[in-house]
Design an enzyme around this catalytic site. Structure first.
Site, PDB file in Angstrom:
ATOM      1  N   SER A 123      -0.451  57.734   3.630  1.00 37.91           N
ATOM      2  CA  SER A 123      -1.760  58.360   3.436  1.00 37.91           C
ATOM      3  C   SER A 123      -2.039  59.517   4.392  1.00 37.91           C
ATOM      4  O   SER A 123      -2.771  60.433   4.044  1.00 37.91           O
ATOM      5  CB  SER A 123      -2.860  57.308   3.550  1.00 37.91           C
TER       6      SER A 123
ATOM      7  N   HIS B 217      -1.695  55.972  -3.241  1.00 39.02           N
ATOM      8  CA  HIS B 217      -1.677  57.422  -3.417  1.00 39.02           C
ATOM      9  C   HIS B 217      -0.658  57.890  -4.452  1.00 39.02           C
ATOM     10  O   HIS B 217      -0.493  59.086  -4.659  1.00 39.02           O
ATOM     11  CB  HIS B 217      -1.411  58.126  -2.080  1.00 39.02           C
TER      12      HIS B 217
ATOM     13  N   LYS C  25      -8.768  56.537  -5.837  1.00 36.52           N
ATOM     14  CA  LYS C  25      -8.118  57.798  -5.466  1.00 36.52           C
ATOM     15  C   LYS C  25      -7.895  58.634  -6.731  1.00 36.52           C
ATOM     16  O   LYS C  25      -8.863  59.143  -7.267  1.00 36.52           O
ATOM     17  CB  LYS C  25      -6.888  57.494  -4.638  1.00 36.52           C
TER      18      LYS C  25
HETATM   19  C1  LIG Z   1      -7.057  53.855   0.574  1.00 36.52           C
HETATM   20  C2  LIG Z   1      -5.932  52.926   0.788  1.00 36.52           C
HETATM   21  C3  LIG Z   1      -6.102  51.557   0.699  1.00 36.52           C
HETATM   22  C4  LIG Z   1      -7.455  50.916   0.512  1.00 36.52           C
HETATM   23  O1  LIG Z   1      -7.915  51.094  -0.777  1.00 36.52           O
HETATM   24  P1  LIG Z   1      -9.499  51.054  -1.045  1.00 36.52           P
HETATM   25  O2  LIG Z   1      -9.609  50.782  -2.490  1.00 36.52           O
HETATM   26  O3  LIG Z   1     -10.017  52.383  -0.634  1.00 36.52           O
HETATM   27  O4  LIG Z   1     -10.052  49.939  -0.194  1.00 36.52           O
HETATM   28  C5  LIG Z   1      -4.988  50.743   0.829  1.00 36.52           C
HETATM   29  N1  LIG Z   1      -3.772  51.280   1.069  1.00 36.52           N
HETATM   30  C6  LIG Z   1      -3.585  52.603   1.199  1.00 36.52           C
HETATM   31  C7  LIG Z   1      -2.211  53.127   1.479  1.00 36.52           C
HETATM   32  C8  LIG Z   1      -4.647  53.470   1.073  1.00 36.52           C
HETATM   33  O5  LIG Z   1      -4.484  54.785   1.226  1.00 36.52           O
END
Ligand SMILES: *Cc1c(COP(=O)(O)O)cnc(C)c1O
Length: 400
Positions: free
Chosen positions: A183, A211, A243
């Site tokens: 991320s 992602h 996302k």
């Molecule tokens: C954003 C993210 C999460 C958490 O997801 P949410 O739905 O925002 O709680 C978990 N793992 C990774 C790699 C992320 O980037």
């Protein structure tokens, strides 16, 4: 015996953060229109959201929420196992499983909760071990703490390191967990090599594709499919809805027996209210758009190439990423903050990511691209970043 006063403790912590210039502050977005955001009364072009395909503001997605909320109301009224499991949730689980080409998927309130759930429900013995990439998302690390088993980390992207850690932690059950696309770095895990390691060490490979889904792979099916791997190699994967799919929530997808176990045993699944059905309706609409959104992914690829080419020409320090996450390394956190502020003055919103989120000396601007950006916006951003860098360097060189 005197107790530690919590207010004293947090005040000392706040003073330290302030002395380091590392306070975190929330900005208030008063309006949003595609990639444009209004902050403190000024419209800026945002390069910091995870809305890679531009689906968050897509008409069909917003209309699906309105339509479902008008019929079903604002909330789900209960947890899934009591009476909150709605036909829209069920439909979303089925279509996601079908898209990913796996037997089953289970909907969670968030990716963070889903990651906690998987380890808490599967790694139940102290002698179990979770082996993780050093740069994995915080929720994966916290999940191992919650599970109460052993945590072993290996150097970033190092499949041989993962093998060594698994071999040195014998006994118990093992999970090998990795982000697919990292991320804060935008680079990608060597999933095929990790799958071989997991197989030879009898570990369950868990891939967090927060992602990757919608962005990577044929028809956006994500990193696991893109690596040519199936449910036998990756029995469970996480996909998030917040996302590229522009909504909120997450699903764990894969092996039917494992999924059934999660649904009946994972505390972060059982003891929480189900997502609003209207939110599931939005994600269904987004999923369908993402599946047939090859033109959005094509556009994104063109913008990524344009950004990297322009940034390279102006000598900006990029990372090994071919994803919409394109960090620009700044070194110290003071420089990163100064550059972010200069960009805001120039009309761009780009977040500065500083320790402890990234290692010391690796502060960066986390530039993220969306299919909604225009080539002109991306070109203007590159020039503005180079200007900001030159200004920060001049300010740093002059006597304070
Ligand atoms: C954003 C993210 C999460 C958490 O997801 P949410 O739905 O925002 O709680 C978990 N793992 C990774 C790699 C992320 O980037």
């Amino acid at each position: 015996m005197s107790r530690t006063d919590l207010h004293d403790r947090i005040q000392a912590h706040a003073r330290l953060r302030a002395a380091q210039g590392r306070q975190r502050r929330r900005r208030i977005v008063s309006r949003r229109d595609g990639v444009q955001v209004e902050l403190d009364g000024r419209w800026l072009t945002g390069f910091c959201s995870n809305d890679y395909l531009g689906l968050a503001s897509q008409f069909e997605v917003a209309a699906a929420v309105q339509d479902a909320a008008a019929r079903e109301g604002a909330g789900s009224t209960a947890s899934h196992l009591v009476c909150g499991h709605h036909a829209l949730h069920e439909q979303l689980e089925r279509e996601m499983a079908e898209w990913l080409g796996v037997p089953r998927a289970l909907l969670f309130g968030s990716g963070f909760a889903a990651n906690l759930a998987v380890q808490q429900a599967l790694l139940t013995e102290e002698e179990d071990v979770c082996v993780q990439d050093r740069l994995n998302h915080a929720s994966l690390i916290d999940a191992t703490r919650l599970a109460g088993c052993r945590l072993r980390r290996y150097p970033h992207l190092d499949a041989e390191g993962a093998m060594r850690q698994l071999r040195s932690a014998s006994g118990g059950a093992a999970m090998l967990a990795t982000d697919s696309v990292f991320s804060m770095d935008g680079d990608s895990a060597p999933l095929r090599a990790l799958a071989l390691v997991a197989r030879s060490e009898q570990a369950l490979l868990y891939v967090d594709d927060a992602h990757g889904i919608g962005v990577v792979g044929e028809h956006g099916r994500g990193s696991v499919a893109d690596a040519g791997l199936g449910v036998h190699d990756v029995p469970l994967q996480l996909v998030t809805l917040g996302k590229a799919l522009g909504g909120y929530g997450a699903l764990v997808a894969g092996d039917a027996e494992l999924i059934e176990h999660l649904a009946g045993n994972a505390r972060p699944y059982i003891y929480t209210t189900a997502l609003p059905p209207a939110q599931a309706a939005a994600s269904l609409a987004a999923l369908r758009l993402a599946r047939r959104g090859d033109w959005r992914r094509e556009r994104l690829r063109e913008l990524i190439a344009l950004f990297r080419e322009g940034a390279g020409r102006l000598g900006l320090e990029l990372m090994a990423s071919n994803t919409p996450i394109q960090p620009v390394l700044c070194g110290g956190d003071v420089v990163a903050s100064a550059m972010s502020a200069a960009l805001e003055e120039a009309g761009f919103l780009v977040g500065a990511i500083r320790p402890p989120t990234v290692p010391e000396g690796r502060s960066r601007l986390r530039v993220t691209l969306s299919a909604l950006h225009t080539p002109q916006q991306v070109q203007a951003l590159v020039v503005a970043i180079a200007d900001a860098r030159d200004r920060a360097a001049a300010a740093g060189a002059s006597p304070a």
